[in-house]
Scaffold this motif. Sequence first.
Motif, short mmCIF file in Angstrom:
data_model
loop_
_atom_site.label_atom_id
_atom_site.label_comp_id
_atom_site.label_asym_id
_atom_site.label_seq_id
_atom_site.Cartn_x
_atom_site.Cartn_y
_atom_site.Cartn_z
N THR A 1 39.47 36.58 36.79
CA THR A 1 39.46 36.30 35.36
C THR A 1 38.43 37.22 34.70
O THR A 1 37.63 37.85 35.39
N THR A 2 38.45 37.29 33.39
CA THR A 2 37.48 38.13 32.69
C THR A 2 36.07 37.70 33.02
O THR A 2 35.18 38.54 33.25
N ALA A 3 35.83 36.38 33.06
CA ALA A 3 34.48 35.88 33.37
C ALA A 3 34.05 36.27 34.78
O ALA A 3 32.92 36.72 35.00
N ASP A 4 34.97 36.10 35.77
CA ASP A 4 34.67 36.49 37.15
C ASP A 4 34.40 37.99 37.24
O ASP A 4 33.48 38.44 37.92
N TYR A 5 35.23 38.76 36.56
CA TYR A 5 35.15 40.21 36.60
C TYR A 5 33.82 40.71 36.06
O TYR A 5 33.14 41.55 36.66
N LYS A 6 33.42 40.18 34.89
CA LYS A 6 32.15 40.60 34.29
C LYS A 6 30.98 40.24 35.20
O LYS A 6 30.07 41.06 35.41
N LEU A 7 30.99 39.02 35.72
CA LEU A 7 29.87 38.56 36.54
C LEU A 7 29.77 39.37 37.82
O LEU A 7 28.68 39.82 38.21
N LEU A 8 30.90 39.60 38.50
CA LEU A 8 30.87 40.36 39.73
C LEU A 8 30.43 41.80 39.47
O LEU A 8 29.67 42.38 40.26
N ALA A 9 30.90 42.40 38.38
CA ALA A 9 30.51 43.77 38.04
C ALA A 9 28.99 43.87 37.84
O ALA A 9 28.36 44.83 38.29
N VAL A 10 28.41 42.88 37.19
CA VAL A 10 26.95 42.88 36.97
C VAL A 10 26.22 42.84 38.31
O VAL A 10 25.26 43.58 38.53
N PHE A 11 26.67 41.98 39.22
CA PHE A 11 26.04 41.90 40.54
C PHE A 11 26.21 43.20 41.33
O PHE A 11 25.27 43.69 41.96
N LEU A 12 27.41 43.77 41.29
CA LEU A 12 27.68 44.99 42.07
C LEU A 12 26.88 46.18 41.56
O LEU A 12 26.57 47.09 42.33
N GLU A 13 26.56 46.19 40.28
CA GLU A 13 25.73 47.27 39.74
C GLU A 13 24.27 47.12 40.11
O GLU A 13 23.50 48.08 40.01
N ARG A 14 23.89 45.91 40.56
CA ARG A 14 22.47 45.63 40.83
C ARG A 14 22.31 44.91 42.17
O ARG A 14 21.74 43.81 42.23
N PRO A 15 22.81 45.47 43.26
CA PRO A 15 22.68 44.80 44.57
C PRO A 15 21.22 44.61 44.96
O PRO A 15 20.37 45.47 44.69
N ARG A 16 20.95 43.45 45.57
CA ARG A 16 19.61 43.07 46.06
C ARG A 16 18.64 42.72 44.92
O ARG A 16 17.53 42.27 45.21
N PHE A 17 19.04 42.88 43.66
CA PHE A 17 18.16 42.51 42.55
C PHE A 17 18.27 41.00 42.32
O PHE A 17 19.35 40.43 42.40
N VAL A 18 17.15 40.38 42.00
CA VAL A 18 17.16 38.98 41.62
C VAL A 18 17.38 38.91 40.11
O VAL A 18 16.60 39.47 39.33
N LEU A 19 18.47 38.27 39.69
CA LEU A 19 18.82 38.18 38.28
C LEU A 19 18.72 36.73 37.83
O LEU A 19 19.33 35.84 38.43
#
Length: 244
Positions: A167-185
């Motif tokens: 979904t758009t929500a899943d897509y946005k959230l996963l993209a944010v994580f994938l751009e910042r691996p190992r970062f604590v958000l």
Amino acid sequence: MTEKNKNKPHILIVDDHREIRDAVTRYLGKNGFRASSARDAVEMDQKLAAGRFDLIVLDVMMPGEDGLSICRRLSTQGETPILMLTALGEETDRIVGLEIGADDYLPKPFNPRELLARIKAILRRRERTEPVAGTLSGQKVRFAEWIFDADRRIITHTETGQERNLTTADYKLLAVFLERPRFVLSRDQLLDLTSGREAQVFDRTIDNQVSRLRRKIETDPGSPRIITTVRGGGYSLNTKVEQL
């Protein structure tokens, strides 16, 4: 249509109450917008097929396909922002709507001036935000046992070949994580990065979205190893990300 009107943002109001449709359409027209209306999902689909809209104002409670189902469907098809109208006190509808891709919500009955302010705020956020997948747009990346395809908005299991739509929500959230691996958000950071808004008191939107995403990518969502919880901090993508 004149060139002047063509440049005005076009809003689609989807509500089964004719009085609300007509009143909102007139009000938006007087305040610098083009506005069209639809009484249900069938008429909405006809309008969407015939033209482009900058934002959809979508009522939750409608006969036939309801607003939540429509929002879930539209969130997998495109990037038109959605402002949901919910019954006063129906917190569950608001939370679910935000989880599945709505950009904001407004309880009924509402003040037209507040509706106008919410619409303008959503459109401003859309103008200044980067593409949904950020630096991953047009790319494929591997993480854990999955391949993320930014253009097709799917993930594919590297061993079984199983594809899962996002979904758009899943897509946005996963993209944010994938751009910042190992970062604590933090939750506030995730909410700002995915939807450009601030968290409200007791806002559980991000927690619910993370839970939904974990059910799609984790072998055991109850003991996640890809997206891990950092006590007092937020969440982190606990795996390597490789560009393909």
